[in-house]
Write an enzyme that holds these catalytic residues in place. Structure first.
Site, mmCIF file in Angstrom:
data_model
loop_
_atom_site.group_PDB
_atom_site.id
_atom_site.type_symbol
_atom_site.label_atom_id
_atom_site.label_comp_id
_atom_site.label_asym_id
_atom_site.label_seq_id
_atom_site.Cartn_x
_atom_site.Cartn_y
_atom_site.Cartn_z
ATOM 1 N N SER A 8 -8.672 -0.705 -4.945
ATOM 2 C CA SER A 8 -8.911 -0.336 -3.559
ATOM 3 C C SER A 8 -10.412 -0.171 -3.325
ATOM 4 O O SER A 8 -11.166 -1.118 -3.477
ATOM 5 C CB SER A 8 -8.120 0.926 -3.201
ATOM 6 O OG SER A 8 -7.868 0.965 -1.813
ATOM 7 N N LYS A 24 0.852 -1.186 0.000
ATOM 8 C CA LYS A 24 0.000 0.000 0.000
ATOM 9 C C LYS A 24 0.886 1.233 0.000
ATOM 10 O O LYS A 24 1.138 1.865 1.032
ATOM 11 C CB LYS A 24 -0.935 -0.003 1.212
ATOM 12 C CG LYS A 24 -2.151 0.918 1.027
ATOM 13 C CD LYS A 24 -3.043 0.431 -0.102
ATOM 14 C CE LYS A 24 -4.284 1.278 -0.234
ATOM 15 N NZ LYS A 24 -5.118 0.868 -1.370
#
Length: 593
Positions: free
Chosen positions: A393, A195
């Site tokens: 996401s 991430k």
């Protein structure tokens, strides 16, 4: 007497300003009425017409209603655009339209993502099955332009032009140095080694994990890029690799030598060839029709030919960043989209839903609100997800419960992870501006998330716990939707980005396929053979868009004019300073060159 003249003057000024604004509103209204009439008018398709396909215009998710496209009004960009699906429908109609003799494809630098270009390219390949020719011509081909043009029967380049063919690269911008100079600390809490959305704020270069995933997805995009060109131009992928690696296309004649193009020609020579293809005498003018006008004709004809079926397949567009509230046509608002899904669920004439997602993610809470409506709807009628350029996401979150997920080979997806950014402006305020803060509080954590001081260890633990909870909920929803174990989803999550082909392999998607394939699959799952496709949510009135937030639009307009190509850099730096809170968002802005 002085007071009298003051009031008279104020009254006159007020009247003048009132007349001005009323006049402006009237002009806009007249423009809108005239434009509405013009845009709704069917353009006749003459015999022996050439369909002019301009692929440098914005290719969007949906064709916008653009009453101001031809008027230089501040707050609008004056540009035209077309929805990829309307473009594909127009090409499908042109394939059997006897009045359309060929296509003139003009493209230099397309304004579209990779998956969208794949949709358009496939539509062009389908058009060619009619036996009609496509002629591509440009003075300059960027790589993405050539990807589209390479499908043409003949690809021509200006003798003094240029063809770019060098391979893809991805460059990320890092803000840590700038933030350090400003005295701003980005306090980061995240779950997932991949991430990497936070890296620009805390690093000066890519981490090993981020480099690994960027290498993988750029390679995936490149493979799709080369494969398409290889099949169209009948040049092996290995040969194309060599041409790009050694930068062999440096001059126009090099493109011809390596069979990347079919000829070096000037525009007048192209026009002569188009006249021949359309059975027009060389002394006469070519009869052309733009893809935009032809698409309007097709849409109007489809409305007239409405098959009358009460059965509907609803396409719900979820386009842009995800936030709470109403959103817009270019930004997903959880209220607007969840309300749309709910209405479609309760409409008994709607037999299936296609959720069209093109989003890098955003608010985790807003994503969950939309996910909930998909879950409820799935119990009542089929829900098929179709991913565009990006569905990552939060963009993946809202669709993970769908019965089936369709991707293009070059769709960017995954990025299942969560992060939070809490900026600390203390040094900026103290050292740069000379501003200090002091106050009282009734509880130890009464001022948690304050941006004028560093976080305490206790505050960091609280926020980390919340992010862990959100991440666990995320992978739980994905595991349930994809019928996988949480352990497995966690192993392919951690914020990692995948291209569509890899997403199918690892189970995050079901199959590669077009937007139309997803619609057909939805109808099949609902067991309906005769149906109409309806699109939601309704697009926002362009007059309302123009009048709302006029000041902000004017400010944005002049900022873009002043900064030009650097406007994106300005936006990213602004985002780096202002972004805070828990996010399920793509790890970076994708800019592949």
């Amino acid at each position: 007497m002085r007071e009298f003249f003051k009031y008279v003057f104020a009254t006159v000024v007020g009247i003048v300003l009132s007349v001005f604004f009323i006049g402006l509103a009237s002009v806009l209204l007249i423009i809108g009425i005239v434009s509405s009439v013009e845009t709704s008018k069917i353009v006749p398709v003459s015999d022996n017409s050439v369909l002019y396909l301009n692929l440098d215009q914005a290719i969007l998710e949906r064709t916008p209603d653009e009453p101001f496209a031809n008027f230089p009004i501040i707050g609008t960009d004056g540009a035209t655009g077309i929805g990829f699906n309307d473009l594909a429908k127009a090409l499908k109609s042109a394939k059997t339209d006897d009045n359309i003799k060929c296509i003139y494809l003009s493209v230099s630098s397309p304004n579209a993502g990779f998956a969208t270009m794949r949709e358009v390219r496939d539509a062009l390949i389908d058009f060619k099955t009619s036996g009609k020719k496509i002629i591509a011509y440009s003075e300059v081909y960027t790589q993405s332009a050539y990807y589209l043009a390479s499908v043409a029967d003949k690809v021509y380049l200006n003798p003094e032009g240029a063809l770019e063919f060098k391979g893809l690269s991805s460059e990320l911008m890092f803000f840590k140095g700038a933030l350090d100079k400003l005295g701003i600390e980005a306090q980061i809490i995240r779950v997932g080694n991949y991430k990497s959305a936070v890296e620009p704020y805390i690093n000066t270069q890519m981490s090993d994990k981020n480099r690994e995933q960027v290498t993988a997805y750029v390679s995936g995009l490149y493979n799709t890029f080369l494969d398409g060109i290889s099949k169209s131009r009948k040049i092996s992928v290995s040969t194309l690799h060599g041409i790009a690696d050694d930068y062999k296309i440096q001059q126009p004649k090099d493109a011809l030598t390596y069979k990347m193009i079919d000829g070096l020609k000037y525009k007048d020579e192209i026009l002569d060839e188009l006249k021949e293809l359309s059975d027009i005498d060389k002394k006469d003018n070519i009869v052309t029709l733009t893809i935009n006008d032809y698409a309007k004709n097709v849409t109007a004809e489809n409305i007239k030919k409405d098959n009358g079926s009460r059965n509907k397949v609803a396409v719900i567009y979820a386009n842009g960043e995800i936030n709470s509230g109403e959103g817009s046509d270019e930004a997903i608002g959880s209220e607007r989209i969840s309300r749309t899904i709910r209405k479609a669920r309760l409409d008994t004439n709607i037999k299936a839903i296609v959720l069209r997602v093109n989003s890098p993610g955003g608010s985790s809470l807003a994503s969950d609100v939309i996910w909930r409506e998909i879950m409820l709807t799935k119990k009542v009628k089929p829900v098929i997800a179709s991913f565009g350029d990006v569905a990552a996401s939060g963009g993946y979150y809202i669709a993970c419960a769908a019965d089936s997920i369709f991707v293009q080979p070059n769709t960017i997806t995954g990025s299942i992870g969560v992060y939070g950014v809490i900026p600390n402006f203390q040094k900026f305020f103290n050292d740069k501006l000379g501003i200090t803060f002091d106050g009282v509080k009734t509880g130890k954590y009464a001022d948690i998330m304050s941006v004028d001081r560093p976080m305490t260890p206790g505050e960091r633990l609280i926020i980390q716990t919340e992010i862990n909870r959100v991440y666990d909920g995320f992978i739980t929803r994905v595991a349930d939707g994809r019928k996988k174990s949480k352990v497995y989803i966690d192993s392919i999550a951690g914020g990692r980005v995948w291209v569509g082909t890899d997403a199918v392999k690892n189970g995050l998607a079901d199959r590669t396929g077009s937007f139309d394939d997803a619609i057909v699959a939805a109808a099949k799952k609902a067991n309906v053979k005769k149906y109409r496709v309806v699109e939601y949510p309704e697009m926002i009135d362009p007059f309302k868009l123009l009048m709302d937030n006029t000041t902000d639009k004017i400010k944005t307009y002049y900022t873009k004019q002043e900064l030009g190509a650097h406007y994106q850099t300005y936006q990213q730096l602004k985002s780096a300073i202002l972004k805070s809170g828990i996010q399920t968002r793509m790890p970076f802005e994708i800019k592949v060159q």
